[in-house]
Write a protein that holds these residues in place. Sequence first.
Motif, PDB file in Angstrom:
ATOM      1  N   VAL A 229      56.843  45.920  10.681  1.00  0.00           N
ATOM      2  CA  VAL A 229      56.737  44.466  10.844  1.00  0.00           C
ATOM      3  C   VAL A 229      55.802  43.863   9.794  1.00  0.00           C
ATOM      4  N   ALA A 230      54.654  44.499   9.590  1.00  0.00           N
ATOM      5  CA  ALA A 230      53.677  43.979   8.628  1.00  0.00           C
ATOM      6  C   ALA A 230      54.245  43.930   7.217  1.00  0.00           C
ATOM      7  N   GLY A 231      55.014  44.947   6.849  1.00  0.00           N
ATOM      8  CA  GLY A 231      55.628  44.955   5.529  1.00  0.00           C
ATOM      9  C   GLY A 231      56.666  43.864   5.359  1.00  0.00           C
ATOM     10  N   GLU A 232      57.427  43.602   6.400  1.00  0.00           N
ATOM     11  CA  GLU A 232      58.401  42.512   6.341  1.00  0.00           C
ATOM     12  C   GLU A 232      57.714  41.181   6.053  1.00  0.00           C
ATOM     13  N   ILE A 233      56.533  41.015   6.611  1.00  0.00           N
ATOM     14  CA  ILE A 233      55.810  39.756   6.448  1.00  0.00           C
ATOM     15  C   ILE A 233      55.163  39.648   5.076  1.00  0.00           C
ATOM     16  N   ALA A 234      54.394  40.665   4.690  1.00  0.00           N
ATOM     17  CA  ALA A 234      53.483  40.467   3.554  1.00  0.00           C
ATOM     18  C   ALA A 234      53.356  41.672   2.630  1.00  0.00           C
ATOM     19  N   ALA A 235      54.382  42.511   2.529  1.00  0.00           N
ATOM     20  CA  ALA A 235      54.329  43.571   1.524  1.00  0.00           C
ATOM     21  C   ALA A 235      54.165  42.918   0.146  1.00  0.00           C
ATOM     22  N   ALA A 236      53.199  43.403  -0.617  1.00  0.00           N
ATOM     23  CA  ALA A 236      52.843  42.762  -1.881  1.00  0.00           C
ATOM     24  C   ALA A 236      53.925  42.970  -2.939  1.00  0.00           C
ATOM     25  N   ARG A 237      54.064  41.988  -3.796  1.00  0.00           N
ATOM     26  CA  ARG A 237      54.902  42.165  -4.992  1.00  0.00           C
ATOM     27  C   ARG A 237      54.007  42.775  -6.071  1.00  0.00           C
ATOM     28  N   ASN A 238      53.933  44.096  -6.033  1.00  0.00           N
ATOM     29  CA  ASN A 238      52.997  44.838  -6.881  1.00  0.00           C
ATOM     30  C   ASN A 238      53.663  45.972  -7.653  1.00  0.00           C
ATOM     31  N   GLY A 239      55.003  45.901  -7.732  1.00  0.00           N
ATOM     32  CA  GLY A 239      55.726  46.943  -8.432  1.00  0.00           C
ATOM     33  C   GLY A 239      55.875  48.228  -7.646  1.00  0.00           C
ATOM     34  N   ILE A 240      55.585  48.172  -6.351  1.00  0.00           N
ATOM     35  CA  ILE A 240      55.682  49.341  -5.482  1.00  0.00           C
ATOM     36  C   ILE A 240      56.587  49.004  -4.300  1.00  0.00           C
ATOM     37  N   GLY A 241      57.571  49.823  -4.042  1.00  0.00           N
ATOM     38  CA  GLY A 241      58.347  49.729  -2.805  1.00  0.00           C
ATOM     39  C   GLY A 241      59.093  48.436  -2.602  1.00  0.00           C
ATOM     40  N   VAL A 242      58.755  47.741  -1.523  1.00  0.00           N
ATOM     41  CA  VAL A 242      59.477  46.547  -1.098  1.00  0.00           C
ATOM     42  C   VAL A 242      58.612  45.299  -1.278  1.00  0.00           C
ATOM     43  N   ALA A 243      59.222  44.149  -0.974  1.00  0.00           N
ATOM     44  CA  ALA A 243      58.496  42.871  -0.984  1.00  0.00           C
ATOM     45  C   ALA A 243      58.588  42.232   0.386  1.00  0.00           C
TER      46      ALA A 243
END
Length: 510
Positions: A229-243
Amino acid sequence: MAHLRPRHRLALAVPVVLSLTASLGFLPSAASAVPITETTAQAADAPNLSYVVNTRLDHRTINTVKKAINAAGGSIVETYEQIGVIVVHSANPDFGLIIRKVPGVQSAGATRTAPLSLATTTDEGAVQYLSKEQAAKTAKASAAAGDSEPLEADQWDLPAIGADKAAKINPGSKSVTVAVIDVGVDDTHPDIAPNFSPSQSANCVGGKADTTYGSWRPVDSVHYHGTHVAGEIAAARNGIGVAGVAPGVKVAGITVAEPDSSQLFYPESVVCAFVFAADHGVEITNNSYYVDPWLYNCMDDPDQRAIVDAVNRAQLYAQSKGTLNVAAAGNSNDDLDSHALVDDSSPDDSTAVTRTVDPHECFDVPTQLPGVVTVSSVGVTKAKSYFSSYGQGVIDVSAPGGDIRQPANTPSKDGRILSTLPNNTYGYLQGTSMATPHVAAVAALLKSTHPHASPAQLQALLKAEADNPGCPTDVYDTNGDGIADATCVGGKRVNGFYGFGIVNALRAVK
């Protein structure tokens, strides 16, 4: 799950106040005085249960009730004086009966049906971990598409609500925090760490906040729901994984799930979470669960009535402090505007019984409480997810929550939602649990754009800027058997499947 009148909301016309008794009018006034003995006999083998005791808000009444609690064989865990809720443990089998008769007590009851020892999240089905092979395939496709994140090509949900374009305009403000009230958040995940707020995080299991550093983390990898859930909300756009949908806002974790395999969300823990969020400046809470042990809380039962009262006081307090609460509608494919639903899962902490409930009188908590945004789920085609509950006048808005029956035009073809999981992993889940964080994130973008907006104004903006597909013109038949699986009621502007529509992140930042 259920909702209340009118429009299946509790007392929409009254101002937000802290006392459920005052604002809703369906609880009786305090009972007449009865004598309380100094000591109350307890059976030697009696189970130790947890209770919430809800009182008038004045300091004198609370102190009097606390003395009565001790006299009745109760041990106070925590007192939330600002909302008149006291969390109590007691092995006295008559504790509830005794304490409900104390002057100043407006409701009181057990929060569980099994003794204290030592899932109710609204995801549907088991998690599917992302394989290394699929990750490599997706990363190649993302690079070819010019996506900033390696796994973004598999995130069909971002363009579905304009979140990819919104991030280029305004990814969200660092002054806005969404608290994930859940099973725990792994803040060490490289996609979550850049935006995590430790000072607004805690462990509320048992009803008292523990702010020890790291207390909010999941106890094991099986408690993965909150990290997703936390990643869906605010995963960083940092060149890693998802946004995330709002990759510039802060995210916090408030753990409320039991640490064992049950992962139950008991009322006293949720009360603690709402109060903690409110007192620590959280702007949005995400609630992808229902409060245990009852799927529906019926007001003719004193224990269930006390649960509704206590949690409602806490979430209304959060609203009064400027917090918008967003919650999942559930995965039963129930028409929440019907007049009879079968609940065969409650209580879920002991032996469940089958009962028929009127969803206008027996309430799902917290999703149906006043001012809470209730969210349904859609899949890739924007059709209602096969599992999502619905109901005219019940659903506020909808959002992508995934649907494995609606394949995506992505490298994986997976119609579920891809996000973060503990231990630096990723995986797919579906459910109204996944739709809710999309709405919470869009609300955070709205708060970033309109920093002075109140919770009610944010909810109005969510509805005004949503896109409503309207009720389907064909029979809603998700399994192809020729029989309608649900019936949509309403028009193009608002209806039972979508509420006011699917939220729009791009409009939120414009």
